[in-house]
Enzyme design. Structure first.
Site, PDB file in Angstrom:
ATOM      1  N   ASN A 109       0.862  -1.179   0.000  1.00  0.00           N
ATOM      2  CA  ASN A 109       0.000   0.000   0.000  1.00  0.00           C
ATOM      3  C   ASN A 109       0.899   1.230   0.000  1.00  0.00           C
ATOM      4  OD1 ASN A 109      -1.907   1.975   0.355  1.00  0.00           O
ATOM      5  ND2 ASN A 109      -2.384   1.449   2.477  1.00  0.00           N
ATOM      6  N   LYS A 151      -0.006   4.232  -0.309  1.00  0.00           N
ATOM      7  CA  LYS A 151      -0.712   5.380   0.271  1.00  0.00           C
ATOM      8  C   LYS A 151      -0.529   6.600  -0.650  1.00  0.00           C
ATOM      9  CE  LYS A 151      -0.324   3.368   4.838  1.00  0.00           C
ATOM     10  NZ  LYS A 151      -0.205   3.603   6.292  1.00  0.00           N
ATOM     11  N   HIS A 156      -9.661   0.826   4.998  1.00  0.00           N
ATOM     12  CA  HIS A 156      -8.426   1.076   5.749  1.00  0.00           C
ATOM     13  C   HIS A 156      -8.725   2.043   6.891  1.00  0.00           C
ATOM     14  CE1 HIS A 156      -4.326   2.303   6.670  1.00  0.00           C
ATOM     15  NE2 HIS A 156      -3.901   1.257   5.975  1.00  0.00           N
ATOM     16  N   GLU A 193      -7.199   4.500   7.987  1.00  0.00           N
ATOM     17  CA  GLU A 193      -6.995   5.908   7.649  1.00  0.00           C
ATOM     18  C   GLU A 193      -8.212   6.475   6.941  1.00  0.00           C
ATOM     19  OE1 GLU A 193      -2.170   5.261   7.241  1.00  0.00           O
ATOM     20  OE2 GLU A 193      -3.365   5.632   5.439  1.00  0.00           O
ATOM     21  N   GLU A 224      -5.455  -5.326  10.516  1.00  0.00           N
ATOM     22  CA  GLU A 224      -4.535  -4.231  10.772  1.00  0.00           C
ATOM     23  C   GLU A 224      -4.932  -3.549  12.078  1.00  0.00           C
ATOM     24  OE1 GLU A 224      -2.267  -2.288   7.241  1.00  0.00           O
ATOM     25  OE2 GLU A 224      -4.314  -1.598   7.253  1.00  0.00           O
ATOM     26  N   GLY A 249       1.738   2.370  11.279  1.00  0.00           N
ATOM     27  CA  GLY A 249       2.625   3.530  11.205  1.00  0.00           C
ATOM     28  C   GLY A 249       3.189   3.974  12.533  1.00  0.00           C
ATOM     29  N   SER A 273       3.018  -1.882  10.620  1.00  0.00           N
ATOM     30  CA  SER A 273       4.439  -1.699  10.951  1.00  0.00           C
ATOM     31  C   SER A 273       5.293  -2.933  10.646  1.00  0.00           C
ATOM     32  CB  SER A 273       4.598  -1.311  12.431  1.00  0.00           C
ATOM     33  OG  SER A 273       3.991  -0.058  12.685  1.00  0.00           O
ATOM     34  N   GLY A 314       2.907  -1.339   4.325  1.00  0.00           N
ATOM     35  CA  GLY A 314       2.740   0.086   4.073  1.00  0.00           C
ATOM     36  C   GLY A 314       4.043   0.767   3.733  1.00  0.00           C
ATOM     37  N   GLY A 315       4.536   1.588   4.654  1.00  0.00           N
ATOM     38  CA  GLY A 315       5.719   2.412   4.406  1.00  0.00           C
ATOM     39  C   GLY A 315       6.938   1.651   3.924  1.00  0.00           C
TER      40      GLY A 315
END
Length: 248
Positions: A7, A9, A93, A95, A165, A171, A211, A232-233
């Protein structure tokens, strides 16, 4: 086969994604252990669809409109995503739930819109820190799943992946323990079994996100009942992401 979904984002321009994909696709070695999907911003889908031709890397989106077409400025429909080469879409999600106030009822409508257009769904569910600390994980997950899947037929679950999640781990650098993930997986499968059938509960694909990095992905992927990861990141660095895939 583990399903590994990235993802991105709201990150990367078209030129940045072009550079990323040209390198990533050339270095990614397809095998029978993993199936990789990249969920990109809307503006990058066209260039990605072109660059991922003749690869086994799948293309995903991060959102979808509940509407088919019409006067809905800024929205992107399922048919638009389908024609852009998208195979699946992230829905629900945390977010989107928290920052854009998406309700479970809206998430349910978006899932139906995706399925109507032949798109796979990555349904995100997870409890807050307060719910975790007050032992309401089971109650929270059950409510989110049942509201999101309301009105669906059992055969439609074949197109749905449930991504666990925990909100408190997204994050934050905090990661759920293997025991916590295993408990959540059991809860999710029990909800599906209760609402659909024992077979559906056993067969539903469940992945973990929150994470994830090169240090913990191997441990989480060994958890009983986990079918993959939502990254993610860490996926934004192609070297890190390729290393993570290689550890599975």
């Amino acid at each position: 086969m583990k399903k590994i979904i990235a993802n991105f984002k709201m990150n990367q321009t078209q030129s940045e994604t072009k550079r990323y994909l040209m390198s990533f696709a050339s270095r990614f070695k397809q095998n029978d252990k993993v199936e990789v999907t990249l969920c990109l911003p809307f503006t990058n889908l066209a260039i990605a669809d072109l660059l991922l031709q003749n690869t086994q890397i799948k293309l995903g989106a991060q959102n979808i409109s509940e509407f088919d077409s019409g006067s809905y400025t800024g929205e992107v429909s399922g048919s638009m995503l389908k024609e852009a080469g998208v195979e699946m879409v992230i829905i629900g999600h945390s977010e989107r739930r928290q920052k854009f106030k998406e309700s479970n009822k809206l998430i349910n409508r978006k899932i139906k819109a995706a399925l109507k257009n032949g798109l796979g769904v990555i349904l995100c569910v997870g409890e807050s820190l307060a719910e975790k600390n007050t032992l309401k994980t089971l109650e929270s997950l059950r409510f989110q799943i049942e509201e999101a899947l309301k009105g669906l037929y059992e055969n439609e679950l074949e197109k749905i992946i449930i991504a666990y999640e925990p909100i408190w781990a997204i994050g934050t650098g905090k990661n759920a323990t293997a025991r916590e993930v295993e408990y959540a997986v059991k809860v999710i499968r029990k909800v599906i079994e209760d609402d659909f059938s024992a077979k559906a509960g056993k067969d539903i694909n469940i992945i973990y996100g929150g994470s994830l990095n090169v240090r913990n992905i191997s441990t989480i992927m060994r958890v009983k009942g986990i079918d993959g990861a939502l990254v993610g990141g860490a996926s934004l660095d192609e070297n890190v992401f390729l290393n993570m895939i290689g550890l599975i």
